[in-house]
Design an enzyme around this catalytic site. Structure first.
Site, PDB file in Angstrom:
ATOM      1  N   ASP A  13       0.823  -1.223  -0.067  1.00 14.54           N
ATOM      2  CA  ASP A  13       0.108  -0.126   0.040  1.00 14.54           C
ATOM      3  C   ASP A  13       0.955   1.230   0.047  1.00 14.54           C
ATOM      4  OD1 ASP A  13      -1.424   2.215   0.580  1.00 14.54           O
ATOM      5  OD2 ASP A  13      -2.643   1.245   2.405  1.00 14.54           O
ATOM      6  N   LYS A  55       1.283  14.570 -12.990  1.00 14.77           N
ATOM      7  CA  LYS A  55       0.267  15.693 -12.921  1.00 14.77           C
ATOM      8  C   LYS A  55      -1.028  14.917 -12.899  1.00 14.77           C
ATOM      9  CE  LYS A  55      -1.997  15.751 -16.206  1.00 14.77           C
ATOM     10  NZ  LYS A  55      -2.751  14.833 -17.048  1.00 14.77           N
ATOM     11  N   LYS A  61     -12.282  16.364 -24.919  1.00 13.14           N
ATOM     12  CA  LYS A  61     -12.279  14.954 -25.567  1.00 13.14           C
ATOM     13  C   LYS A  61     -13.311  14.775 -26.516  1.00 13.14           C
ATOM     14  CE  LYS A  61      -9.241  13.241 -22.284  1.00 13.14           C
ATOM     15  NZ  LYS A  61      -8.089  12.808 -22.664  1.00 13.14           N
ATOM     16  N   HIS A  68      -0.802  21.356 -18.762  1.00 14.45           N
ATOM     17  CA  HIS A  68      -0.185  21.568 -19.997  1.00 14.45           C
ATOM     18  C   HIS A  68      -0.229  22.645 -20.630  1.00 14.45           C
ATOM     19  CE1 HIS A  68       0.472  17.292 -19.607  1.00 14.45           C
ATOM     20  NE2 HIS A  68      -0.639  16.875 -20.022  1.00 14.45           N
ATOM     21  N   HIS A 107       4.699  16.473 -19.478  1.00  6.41           N
ATOM     22  CA  HIS A 107       5.365  15.840 -20.744  1.00  6.41           C
ATOM     23  C   HIS A 107       5.298  16.768 -21.786  1.00  6.41           C
ATOM     24  CE1 HIS A 107       1.377  14.352 -21.784  1.00  6.41           C
ATOM     25  NE2 HIS A 107       2.035  14.087 -22.871  1.00  6.41           N
TER      26      HIS A 107
END
Ligand code: BG6
Length: 451
Positions: free
Chosen positions: A84, A135, A325, A227, A165
């Site tokens: 854990d 993140k 999205k 981002h 990234h």
């Protein structure tokens, strides 16, 4: 000195999709020293063999371009311990199993960062250790502050890597070159010449089985807070003294301090959620019907926020950040729209102002300008001066891991940047949570909410 990676969340989507493939690539190119080991910690009742067989599957799915031998070289180095990650005793036992200076990687949902770092702070880390945090960096500004305090109890800031990234994407690195290695752009890179900046990250992908994380996060926390604000920082920052770990994060922090959220969140932001439809040829269900989604949470899958950068260079220029999205097309780009010329000496012409498109996918830079056309000598035509950028030899995650192994934090997010980014989005989060801005429907495959 060999490095050992201790990956907390070692059986998760991020580890399988991005970390293991990037580590295999680093082995392949000799960046990762031969003696390096990777210990994965997760909840599953697995042993080393079960973990290795899971890892083989992930490598086959996400690093298919590398040879089986390369996969096996990494797989041989993998070990697994069930535990854990929020339990100090389990973490102590895991850390005791690795030699050398560990890199502890929190490849976990953001809701687990605080209990995990609390447990890690109880255990302590050896000198030379590093911690990597994924993140989004927490859930809000208070959480980010608490995380920074815990991290600073553990290690100095230079040993902390907050991952984004997008900073390692080829076009993003090229913005530094374009702005600071050329004479032509910097003199017009300001409010006198730039009318507006759009920072767009539209995706055709839907939830893709990530409800456990995404339904808690939503588009604003998943993309805008990190981002898109990092892209803004790279575009809007002052020239750094050097592109190094001291100057780059400091200049980004400066400009983030100047960013103001919309004065009125009701007119300066849009939030939406996809309904059933077809995006990029794939039928998607209504977001609220996706497995694992709690419709009552009202999680947004589309976020648009217009901010300003209140400093000498940018006062009055809107920066629109937009992401969603299940949209109709994939589009990741920054569009810098210049002001019209002060006087146009061509009769009956109303050309569009110049546009600079910095595309992240594919990596390309294009300047749209007006030139004389082929017919009437004084007619204008739109032309594009374009450069397609050669891909980097490492994908963004590989490049970040290489920087991390070098101990170079130039492409890491600093503590100040992380907290400032939350300051910017927090009023929007609050207004959305209080339903001051309607959650608009948009069909999957469409251009987004028709606001
Ligand atoms: C991730 C987000 O950080 O970035 C995802 O969690 C998003 O939701 C992804 O799809 C986009 O990154 P890339 O590199 O695939 O364009």
């Amino acid at each position: 000195m060999s490095r050992s990676f201790v990956v907390l969340g070692g059986s998760g989507d991020l580890t399988g999709r991005l970390l293991l493939p990037s580590l295999a690539r680093l082995y392949d190119t000799g960046v990762l020293p031969e003696g390096s080991e990777l210990l994965a910690v997760a909840q599953e009742e697995w042993d080393d063999d079960a973990y290795r067989s899971w890892a083989r599957d992930r490598l086959a799915a996400h690093a298919g371009d590398l040879s089986r031998e390369t996969h096996e070289r990494l797989v041989d180095r993998l070990r697994y311990v069930q535990g854990d990650v929020t339990d100090a005793a389990d973490l102590r036992a895991a850390l005791a199993r690795v030699d050398g200076e560990p890199v502890v990687y929190l490849a976990l949902p953001h809701t687990l960062f605080r209990p995990t770092l609390t447990a890690l702070a109880e255990v302590g880390l050896p000198e030379g250790a590093r911690v990597v945090v994924e993140k989004p960096f927490g859930a809000d500004q208070a959480d980010a502050r608490a995380l920074n305090e815990l991290l600073h109890r553990l290690l100095p800031e230079e040993a902390v890597f907050r991952v984004d990234h997008f900073l390692a994407k080829q076009t993003v690195l090229n913005i530094l070159g374009l702005r600071f290695a050329n004479r032509v752009f910097e003199p017009i890179w300001n409010a006198a010449h730039v009318e507006r900046v759009d920072i767009v990250a539209d995706e055709t992908l839907g939830l893709e089985g990530r409800a456990g994380y995404y339904d808690q996060a939503g588009a604003l926390r998943d993309m805008v807070q990190n981002h898109l604000l990092q892209l803004l920082a790279i575009v809007a920052m002052e020239p750094p003294l050097a592109v190094d770990a001291h100057s780059l994060p400091a200049r980004k922090a400066d400009v983030l301090r100047a960013v103001q959220p919309p004065a009125d969140v009701r007119t300066g932001s849009v939030r939406g959620r996809y309904t059933a439809g077809t995006a990029a040829g794939r039928a998607l269900p209504r977001y609220a019907d996706e497995e694992g989604v709690d419709p009552a949470r009202q999680t947004e899958t589309y976020a648009e926020v217009t901010v300003t950068v209140d400093n000498w260079r940018w006062a009055g220029v809107p920066f629109r950040l937009r992401t969603g999205k299940a949209l109709g097309a994939d589009r990741q780009e920054i569009v810098v729209r210049f002001r019209p010329v002060p006087h146009l000496p061509f009769l009956d012409a109303e050309p569009e102002p110049d546009l600079l498109r910095l595309s992240l996918s594919p990596d390309a830079i294009a300047l749209e300008v007006n030139l004389n056309g082929a017919g009437d000598p004084f007619d204008l035509e739109r032309e594009v001066l374009a450069a397609r950028l050669a891909p980097h030899d490492l994908p963004a995650y590989g490049l970040l891991l290489r920087e991390l192994l070098d101990g170079d934090t130039t492409l890491s997010i600093s503590d100040v940047e992380a907290e400032e980014s939350w300051r910017i989005v927090e009023p929007v989060l609050a207004a959305w949570a209080a339903s001051e801005v309607p959650l608009l429907d948009y069909p999957a495959g469409s251009a987004g909410p028709a606001a």
